[in-house]
Design a protein around this motif. Sequence first.
Motif, PDB file in Angstrom:
ATOM      1  N   VAL A 143      31.218 -29.957 -93.718  1.00 20.87           N
ATOM      2  CA  VAL A 143      30.473 -30.228 -92.486  1.00 20.87           C
ATOM      3  C   VAL A 143      30.806 -29.181 -91.427  1.00 20.87           C
ATOM      4  CG1 VAL A 143      30.184 -31.843 -90.570  1.00 20.87           C
ATOM      5  CG2 VAL A 143      30.260 -32.692 -92.916  1.00 20.87           C
ATOM      6  N   TYR A 144      32.085 -28.855 -91.306  1.00 19.88           N
ATOM      7  CA  TYR A 144      32.511 -27.877 -90.290  1.00 19.88           C
ATOM      8  C   TYR A 144      31.848 -26.519 -90.516  1.00 19.88           C
ATOM      9  CZ  TYR A 144      35.475 -24.502 -87.887  1.00 19.88           C
ATOM     10  OH  TYR A 144      35.914 -23.472 -87.109  1.00 19.88           O
ATOM     11  N   THR A 145      31.947 -26.010 -91.746  1.00 17.73           N
ATOM     12  CA  THR A 145      31.344 -24.705 -92.023  1.00 17.73           C
ATOM     13  C   THR A 145      29.823 -24.771 -91.913  1.00 17.73           C
ATOM     14  OG1 THR A 145      31.388 -25.180 -94.402  1.00 17.73           O
ATOM     15  CG2 THR A 145      33.243 -23.941 -93.495  1.00 17.73           C
ATOM     16  N   GLY A 146      29.246 -25.912 -92.297  1.00 19.06           N
ATOM     17  CA  GLY A 146      27.797 -26.054 -92.198  1.00 19.06           C
ATOM     18  C   GLY A 146      27.318 -26.060 -90.761  1.00 19.06           C
ATOM     19  N   VAL A 147      28.041 -26.759 -89.881  1.00 20.72           N
ATOM     20  CA  VAL A 147      27.663 -26.806 -88.464  1.00 20.72           C
ATOM     21  C   VAL A 147      27.743 -25.421 -87.846  1.00 20.72           C
ATOM     22  CG1 VAL A 147      28.394 -27.631 -86.194  1.00 20.72           C
ATOM     23  CG2 VAL A 147      28.256 -29.225 -88.103  1.00 20.72           C
ATOM     24  N   ILE A 148      28.832 -24.695 -88.123  1.00 25.17           N
ATOM     25  CA  ILE A 148      28.968 -23.352 -87.581  1.00 25.17           C
ATOM     26  C   ILE A 148      27.880 -22.441 -88.122  1.00 25.17           C
ATOM     27  CG2 ILE A 148      30.479 -21.341 -87.396  1.00 25.17           C
ATOM     28  CD1 ILE A 148      31.375 -23.768 -85.781  1.00 25.17           C
ATOM     29  N   TYR A 149      27.582 -22.587 -89.399  1.00 22.65           N
ATOM     30  CA  TYR A 149      26.555 -21.765 -90.026  1.00 22.65           C
ATOM     31  C   TYR A 149      25.198 -22.004 -89.366  1.00 22.65           C
ATOM     32  CZ  TYR A 149      23.714 -19.735 -93.773  1.00 22.65           C
ATOM     33  OH  TYR A 149      22.832 -18.992 -94.489  1.00 22.65           O
ATOM     34  N   VAL A 203      38.531 -34.417 -97.507  1.00 24.87           N
ATOM     35  CA  VAL A 203      38.928 -33.194 -96.809  1.00 24.87           C
ATOM     36  C   VAL A 203      37.898 -32.095 -97.061  1.00 24.87           C
ATOM     37  CG1 VAL A 203      40.666 -31.359 -96.671  1.00 24.87           C
ATOM     38  CG2 VAL A 203      41.386 -33.752 -96.835  1.00 24.87           C
ATOM     39  N   ALA A 204      37.489 -31.957 -98.326  1.00 17.72           N
ATOM     40  CA  ALA A 204      36.479 -30.962 -98.670  1.00 17.72           C
ATOM     41  C   ALA A 204      35.163 -31.251 -97.955  1.00 17.72           C
ATOM     42  CB  ALA A 204      36.257 -30.928-100.180  1.00 17.72           C
TER      43      ALA A 204
END
Length: 216
Positions: A183-189, A177-178
Amino acid sequence: MFALPNALTILRILLVPVFVVAFVIPGDAARLVAFAVFALAGVSDWLDGFAARKLKAGSDFGRMLDPIADKVLVAVALMMLVAEGTFTRYNVNTGMLSLLRLFPALIILGREILVSGLREFLAGTRVSVPVTAVAKFKTAVQMIAIGAMILTPLADVVAPGVPALTYAAIAYILLWVAAALTVYTGVIYFKNGIAYLRPGPTPEIGEEPPRLREPA
């Protein structure tokens, strides 16, 4: 430089070698100490941010050092778990399934390295990176998952009545989950930061720096 938030950040870095020593010492007591040190370092991460906001003691030194301290703590903890064999290596008997235990750790470490590179570039353009609720949740899940895996050898003690394999599976699920949130926050970043990789004027001194919507 020596304000309370900065002192807590420095303490978190100093706790890393203490965690390593406690982790490698055999015995249940040493493992509990390792977990306690890791938990203390994790709590200090929240405390320094809280202190910086309440005391209005934020500084460039703290903004530079805080993410480094976080990454060092997480990276060292994952490396120690890998070295211990918590993540089983591939062999002809266990097959590819054993590699699945490595993936979340590799995802988290790989993302942190990539984002650190982009952060270094953005620092030159003075881009501000605020912390969001998703990032805070990701960090919390990540720390809980790693802490749970540190205690895996003591599963019968910390979670009596829960089979050791079930406890370990829950810890790995939390780490997945982490990793997904990472990955989600990294892609948006990266999506928001890619605009600053294009040719364009650098903000002048005194101008309000742009802000990304997701943190590193």
